[in-house]
Design a protein around this motif. Structure first.
Motif, PDB file in Angstrom:
ATOM      1  N   GLY A 282      66.040  72.796  32.086  1.00 42.60           N
ATOM      2  CA  GLY A 282      67.612  72.917  31.819  1.00 42.60           C
ATOM      3  C   GLY A 282      68.007  71.955  30.872  1.00 42.60           C
ATOM      4  N   ILE A 283      67.097  71.334  29.897  1.00 42.14           N
ATOM      5  CA  ILE A 283      67.477  70.322  28.811  1.00 42.14           C
ATOM      6  C   ILE A 283      67.392  71.093  27.614  1.00 42.14           C
ATOM      7  N   SER A 284      68.439  71.150  26.826  1.00 44.81           N
ATOM      8  CA  SER A 284      68.347  71.826  25.465  1.00 44.81           C
ATOM      9  C   SER A 284      67.430  71.001  24.543  1.00 44.81           C
ATOM     10  N   VAL A 285      66.944  71.473  23.599  1.00 40.91           N
ATOM     11  CA  VAL A 285      66.175  70.883  22.382  1.00 40.91           C
ATOM     12  C   VAL A 285      66.737  69.548  21.903  1.00 40.91           C
ATOM     13  N   GLU A 286      67.897  70.144  21.745  1.00 39.75           N
ATOM     14  CA  GLU A 286      68.876  68.806  20.773  1.00 39.75           C
ATOM     15  C   GLU A 286      69.003  67.929  21.777  1.00 39.75           C
ATOM     16  N   ALA A 287      69.271  67.809  23.001  1.00 41.20           N
ATOM     17  CA  ALA A 287      69.644  66.932  24.256  1.00 41.20           C
ATOM     18  C   ALA A 287      68.048  66.066  24.189  1.00 41.20           C
ATOM     19  N   ALA A 288      67.038  66.928  24.036  1.00 39.87           N
ATOM     20  CA  ALA A 288      65.717  66.111  24.281  1.00 39.87           C
ATOM     21  C   ALA A 288      65.330  65.197  22.866  1.00 39.87           C
ATOM     22  N   VAL A 302      59.109  62.248  25.702  1.00 43.25           N
ATOM     23  CA  VAL A 302      59.633  63.411  25.728  1.00 43.25           C
ATOM     24  C   VAL A 302      58.582  64.417  24.987  1.00 43.25           C
ATOM     25  N   VAL A 303      58.238  65.089  26.037  1.00 42.53           N
ATOM     26  CA  VAL A 303      57.414  66.104  25.511  1.00 42.53           C
ATOM     27  C   VAL A 303      57.882  67.609  25.135  1.00 42.53           C
ATOM     28  N   ILE A 304      57.593  67.871  23.897  1.00 44.24           N
ATOM     29  CA  ILE A 304      58.403  69.231  23.784  1.00 44.24           C
ATOM     30  C   ILE A 304      57.288  70.136  23.045  1.00 44.24           C
ATOM     31  N   GLU A 305      57.046  71.074  23.960  1.00 39.80           N
ATOM     32  CA  GLU A 305      55.888  72.177  23.728  1.00 39.80           C
ATOM     33  C   GLU A 305      56.120  73.456  23.717  1.00 39.80           C
ATOM     34  N   PRO A 306      55.441  74.591  23.172  1.00 38.40           N
ATOM     35  CA  PRO A 306      55.527  75.815  23.403  1.00 38.40           C
ATOM     36  C   PRO A 306      55.460  76.298  25.014  1.00 38.40           C
ATOM     37  N   ALA A 307      56.348  77.092  25.360  1.00 37.25           N
ATOM     38  CA  ALA A 307      56.248  77.608  26.879  1.00 37.25           C
ATOM     39  C   ALA A 307      55.572  79.024  26.923  1.00 37.25           C
ATOM     40  N   GLY A 308      55.099  79.547  25.615  1.00 43.67           N
ATOM     41  CA  GLY A 308      54.496  80.961  25.813  1.00 43.67           C
ATOM     42  C   GLY A 308      55.479  81.985  26.035  1.00 43.67           C
ATOM     43  N   ILE A 545      59.866  80.078  22.305  1.00 46.29           N
ATOM     44  CA  ILE A 545      60.842  78.967  22.958  1.00 46.29           C
ATOM     45  C   ILE A 545      59.669  77.683  23.098  1.00 46.29           C
ATOM     46  N   VAL A 546      60.352  76.528  22.934  1.00 43.40           N
ATOM     47  CA  VAL A 546      59.745  75.403  23.290  1.00 43.40           C
ATOM     48  C   VAL A 546      60.604  74.662  24.364  1.00 43.40           C
ATOM     49  N   THR A 547      59.963  74.227  25.331  1.00 43.17           N
ATOM     50  CA  THR A 547      60.271  73.524  26.452  1.00 43.17           C
ATOM     51  C   THR A 547      60.390  71.892  26.326  1.00 43.17           C
ATOM     52  N   PRO A 548      61.287  71.236  26.590  1.00 39.68           N
ATOM     53  CA  PRO A 548      61.260  69.782  26.832  1.00 39.68           C
ATOM     54  C   PRO A 548      60.963  69.495  27.920  1.00 39.68           C
ATOM     55  N   THR A 549      60.172  68.336  28.403  1.00 39.97           N
ATOM     56  CA  THR A 549      60.095  67.731  29.678  1.00 39.97           C
ATOM     57  C   THR A 549      60.243  66.221  29.395  1.00 39.97           C
ATOM     58  N   LEU A 550      61.240  65.691  30.280  1.00 37.80           N
ATOM     59  CA  LEU A 550      61.522  64.051  29.882  1.00 37.80           C
ATOM     60  C   LEU A 550      60.938  63.248  31.124  1.00 37.80           C
ATOM     61  N   MET A 551      60.065  62.374  30.787  1.00 43.78           N
ATOM     62  CA  MET A 551      59.328  61.588  31.684  1.00 43.78           C
ATOM     63  C   MET A 551      59.480  60.086  31.414  1.00 43.78           C
ATOM     64  N   THR A 556      52.480  60.663  34.369  1.00 45.17           N
ATOM     65  CA  THR A 556      51.436  61.636  33.952  1.00 45.17           C
ATOM     66  C   THR A 556      51.330  63.088  34.490  1.00 45.17           C
ATOM     67  N   GLY A 557      51.266  64.020  33.631  1.00 41.95           N
ATOM     68  CA  GLY A 557      50.645  65.252  34.526  1.00 41.95           C
ATOM     69  C   GLY A 557      51.591  66.541  34.030  1.00 41.95           C
ATOM     70  N   PRO A 558      52.979  66.338  34.006  1.00 44.02           N
ATOM     71  CA  PRO A 558      53.801  67.400  33.743  1.00 44.02           C
ATOM     72  C   PRO A 558      53.661  67.969  32.159  1.00 44.02           C
ATOM     73  N   LYS A 559      53.410  69.493  32.569  1.00 36.26           N
ATOM     74  CA  LYS A 559      53.090  70.214  31.187  1.00 36.26           C
ATOM     75  C   LYS A 559      53.959  71.433  31.171  1.00 36.26           C
ATOM     76  N   PRO A 560      54.807  71.756  30.095  1.00 35.43           N
ATOM     77  CA  PRO A 560      55.673  72.867  30.181  1.00 35.43           C
ATOM     78  C   PRO A 560      55.051  73.945  30.077  1.00 35.43           C
ATOM     79  N   LEU A 561      54.121  74.447  30.746  1.00 36.01           N
ATOM     80  CA  LEU A 561      53.345  75.529  30.801  1.00 36.01           C
ATOM     81  C   LEU A 561      54.303  76.849  31.212  1.00 36.01           C
ATOM     82  N   ARG A 562      54.574  77.774  30.329  1.00 37.71           N
ATOM     83  CA  ARG A 562      55.490  78.748  30.598  1.00 37.71           C
ATOM     84  C   ARG A 562      56.621  78.268  31.265  1.00 37.71           C
ATOM     85  N   SER A 563      57.062  77.245  30.933  1.00 39.96           N
ATOM     86  CA  SER A 563      58.314  76.523  31.565  1.00 39.96           C
ATOM     87  C   SER A 563      58.127  76.428  33.096  1.00 39.96           C
TER      88      SER A 563
END
Length: 575
Positions: A282-288, A302-308, A545-551, A556-563
Motif C-alpha cells: 500500500g505504500i507508493s514508490v514516492e513515499a518509500a 527500504v527495499v524496492i524490487e520488481p514484483a513480477g 511494477i516495483v513494490t516497496p517494503t519498509l523494515m 530480515t526476510g520480507p521480499k516483495p515477490l509478486r507483491s
C-alpha cells in the motif's frame, strides 16, 4: 494503535506465549536442578514479536471460498498461517512446500496418457499437522477437491475444471486425474487453499450457508502454516503465535501482530515512529523513496524490487458496448494508441526510474527473454506515426484539434477507467494526456469502490481500463484474453476476458502451450504466441511494477515477490 496500545497487545501476546509453553507436554524432560547458592537466575529470553502494517483487512483467511475483498494486500495475511502443496520462491519458479517433491515425468509421478488425459501423483511430507494437532493427510486434499468442484459452492476455477477426479490411496499420496494435459499442473495446478475435513466436513454436509457462516474462516482458523491465529480483532489487528509443530522446523519469531491500516500515510507515520516493524503493502514508490531519504545513515531498510507484475491497458472490443462504435476492433487504432504513449517516461515517472517499460509480458531479465525477444514486435513512442495510423483508420483532426470520423464528423470521444487508488489515478491521467495530444477526446474515470468486484460492470466498460494481473496476462490460466473467457449475461458475467478480445489463432496457441510439457516445444509456441498477440496489439503492456517494503533495523526476510512478501514468512526474523 498508539505506542501504549501496542505495548498492551505485545504484553498480552507474550503472556499467551508463556501460558502456551506452560501447558505444553513435557515429554521426557527432567526437572531443572535447583540453582546453586549464589548463582544468578538467567534472564528470560526477550520475545521476538514482529508488528506488521497491512493496508487491507481480509474478509476471510480463505477468500477463495467465502468471497469478499482479497486484493490490495488482503491476500498477504493467509500466507502467514497457511501453506499449500507448492510455493513460489522466485518469479514463476516453484518449490515443494507441503509436497515432498514436485510431480515429474522422469519419476513417473506425472503421467501423460495416450487418450490426451494425464495424472499427477503428489507425495506429501510426513509429520505435517494442522494447528490443532490433527495430522494433515491426502484425505484433506480429497475433501478440498469435493468442495471446490461442488457447483453449489460456486468456487470452481479454470484449473479445477480441468480435474476429473482424485484419489487418496494412502495418507501421503494424492492423485489428480486430469481431463487434458495441463503444463502448470506441477506448480499452480492444485488448490488455492487446502481445507481440513475434520473441522469442516460436518458443516459442508449441512449446506453452503452453514459452511460459510463458520468462524473457521476468521477468528477460529486452523491452518498448516508456521504461525497460528490466537486473536482477531476486526477492524484493528490479527495476532498469531509460533506453531511449534511446524513441519519445516521451529519458526524464528515468537509471534506477529498484523495491524490493519487503510491509510498509507498512517502506515508511514507508524513505522517512522517505531510502532510497527514492517510495512508490506500500500505504500507508493514516492513515499518509500522519501522514507529512505529520512532513514539515511540508519540501519532501517527500504527495499524496492520488481514484483513480477505489469500494468496493462485493456480495451473494449464488443460492438454492443464500445464507444465510439466500430473503433477499437481496428488494429491501426490500437497501434496508434500504443505508439502515442512514451512508455519509458511513464515507467520512470511512476516508479521513480526503478521499473522498466514493458513491450510484452516477458520481463527484461527473465530467463526465457533471449529466446523470445526477436519475436516481440516493437512500437516505439511516435506521435506522428500514431496520427498517420488514425488517419488510415478514417480519423482526422477537425478545426478544434479533436479527431473526427471522415464522412460523419463524429468526434473521437472515449474514456479510461482505473481503480480509485493513487497509483492508477495518476496513471490514467498520464495516459489520457498522451492520447489527447494526438486528438482523442478522453475522459478520466474512477471505478466506484462498490463496483470493483462487479463482474458485469467490468465487462461493459466502453473504453480503456488499467489492470495489473497477478500472473502472466496472456497465457496462464484463466487465459485472460482467450475467447472462452469472455463474460456475458449467459455466463452470469463470469470470465476474465472483460474486453471480449477474440483471436482463434491466439486461442489455439494458448491451448497448445497449456498442453505442452516439453520445454523446447513450449518455447517455440511462446515465440509464436507473443508474435501473434503483440503483433495484433491485443492489449497495451505499459510498465513493470516495483513494490516497496519498509523494515525497521534488524528485520530480515520480507521480499516483495509478486507483491506477496509473506510467501517467505517462515524465513522472517528479527534481532
Amino acid at each position: 494503535m498508539q505506542r501504549s496500545q501496542r505495548s498492551a497487545v505485545l504484553t498480552a501476546l507474550a503472556m499467551t506465549l508463556v501460558l502456551l509453553s506452560a501447558c505444553a507436554p513435557s515429554g521426557d524432560a527432567k526437572p531443572a536442578a535447583a540453582p546453586q547458592s549464589g548463582a544468578q537466575t538467567p534472564a528470560p529470553r526477550t520475545q521476538k514479536i514482529l508488528t506488521v502494517a497491512n493496508q487491507v483487512e481480509p474478509s476471510s483467511l480463505v477468500p477463495q471460498i467465502t468471497g469478499g475483498p482479497a486484493g490490495g494486500g488482503g491476500t498477504e495475511v493467509p500466507y502467514i498461517v497457511h501453506d499449500n502443496l507448492t510455493v513460489e520462491v522466485e518469479l514463476e519458479q516453484y518449490a515443494p512446500q507441503l509436497a515432498a517433491e514436485l510431480p515429474s515425468v522422469d519419476k513417473n509421478t506425472w503421467r501423460l496418457n495416450p487418450d490426451g488425459t494425464m495424472d499427477t501423483i503428489w507425495k506429501l511430507r510426513p509429520n505435517v499437522y494442522w494447528h490443532d494437532g490433527t495430522p494433515f493427510t491426502s484425505d484433506d486434499l480429497a475433501f478440498t477437491f469435493t468442495l471446490v468442484r461442488d457447483p453449489q459452492m460456486g468456487v470452481p476455477t479454470a484449473t479445477t475444471r480441468l480435474m476429473d477426479s482424485v484419489e487418496a490411496p494412502d495418507p501421503t499420496t494424492f492423485i489428480i486425474h486430469w481431463n487434458s494435459v495441463f503444463a502448470q499442473a506441477d506448480t499452480i495446478g492444485t488448490f488455492a487453499a487446502i481445507l481440513p475435513r475434520h473441522l469442516l466436513g460436518e458443516a459442508y454436509q449441512a449446506g453452503r450457508d452453514r459452511l460459510l457462516s463458520s468462524r473457521y474462516f476468521t477468528s477460529e482458523f486452523v491452518g498448516l502454516g508456521p504461525y497460528k491465529v490466537v486473536d482477531w480483532q476486526a477492524g484493528s489487528h490479527l495476532t498469531v503465535t509460533r506453531f511449534d509443530q511446524y513441519y519445516q522446523g521451529r519458526p524464528p519469531l515468537d509471534g506477529l501482530i498484523v495491524r490493519f491500516m487503510s491509510d498509507p500515510n498512517a502506515m508511514v507515520a507508524a513505522i517512522l515512529a517505531g510502532s510497527v516493524d514492517v510495512v508490506m503493502t500500500g505504500i507508493s514508490v514516492e513515499a518509500a523513496v522519501e522514507v529512505k531519504r529520512r532513514w539515511e545513515g540508519t540501519a532501517n531498510q527500504v527495499v524496492i524490487e520488481p514484483a513480477g507484475k505489469v500494468y496493462v491497458a485493456e480495451v473494449q472490443y464488443r460492438p454492443e458496448f464500445v464507444q465510439p462504435k466500430a473503433t477499437f476492433d481496428n488494429r491501426n487504432v490500437r497501434q496508434a494508441f500504443y505508439q502515442a504513449i512514451d512508455r519509458m517516461t511513464v515507467a520512470d515517472t511512476m516508479t521513480q526510474g526503478l521499473g522498466p517499460a514493458a513491450d510484452s509480458y516477458f520481463y527484461p531479465s527473465e530467463a526465457i527473454r533471449p529466446a523470445v525477444e526477436r519475436f516481440i514486435p516493437q512500437y516505439p513512442y511516435d506521435p506522428n506515426r500514431a496520427q498517420e495510423l488514425l488517419a488510415q483508420a478514417g480519423w482526422v483532426r477537425g478545426s478544434d484539434g479533436v479527431l473526427a470520423r471522415q464522412g460523419t464528423g463524429e468526434r473521437f470521444q472515449t474514456g479510461i477507467w482505473g481503480h480509485p487508488d493513487d497509483t492508477r489515478t495518476r496513471l490514467v491521467t498520464i495516459l489520457a494526456n498522451y492520447w489527447k495530444n494526438v486528438g482523442v477526446d478522453v475522459t478520466v474515470n474512477q471505478i466506484p469502490p462498490e463496483r470493483i468486484s462487479d463482474q458485469e460492470y467490468g465487462a461493459t466498460i466502453p473504453g480503456w481500463w488499467i489492470v495489473n494481473p497477478s500472473s502472466r496476462v496472456f497465457y496462464l490460466p484463466p487465459n485472460t484474453i482467450h475467447t472462452r473467457q469472455i463474460p456475458s449475461a449467459a455466463t452470469r458475467w463470469n470470465g476474465q476476458n472483460y474486453g471480449g478480445y477474440s483471436n482463434p489463432k491466439a486461442d489455439d496457441l494458448q491451448d497448445r502451450l497449456n498442453a505442452t510439457i516439453n520445454p523446447t516445444e513450449r518455447t517455440a509456441i511462446q515465440q509464436q504466441l507473443v508474435q501473434e498477440l503483440m503483433g495484433d496489439v491485443a492489449v497495451l503492456p505499459l510498465y513493470w511494477i516495483v513494490t516497496p517494503t519498509l523494515m525497521r533495523a534488524g528485520v530480515t526476510g520480507p521480499k516483495p515477490l509478486r507483491s506477496y512478501p509473506t510467501l517467505t514468512i517462515f524465513k522472517w526474523d528479527m534481532l
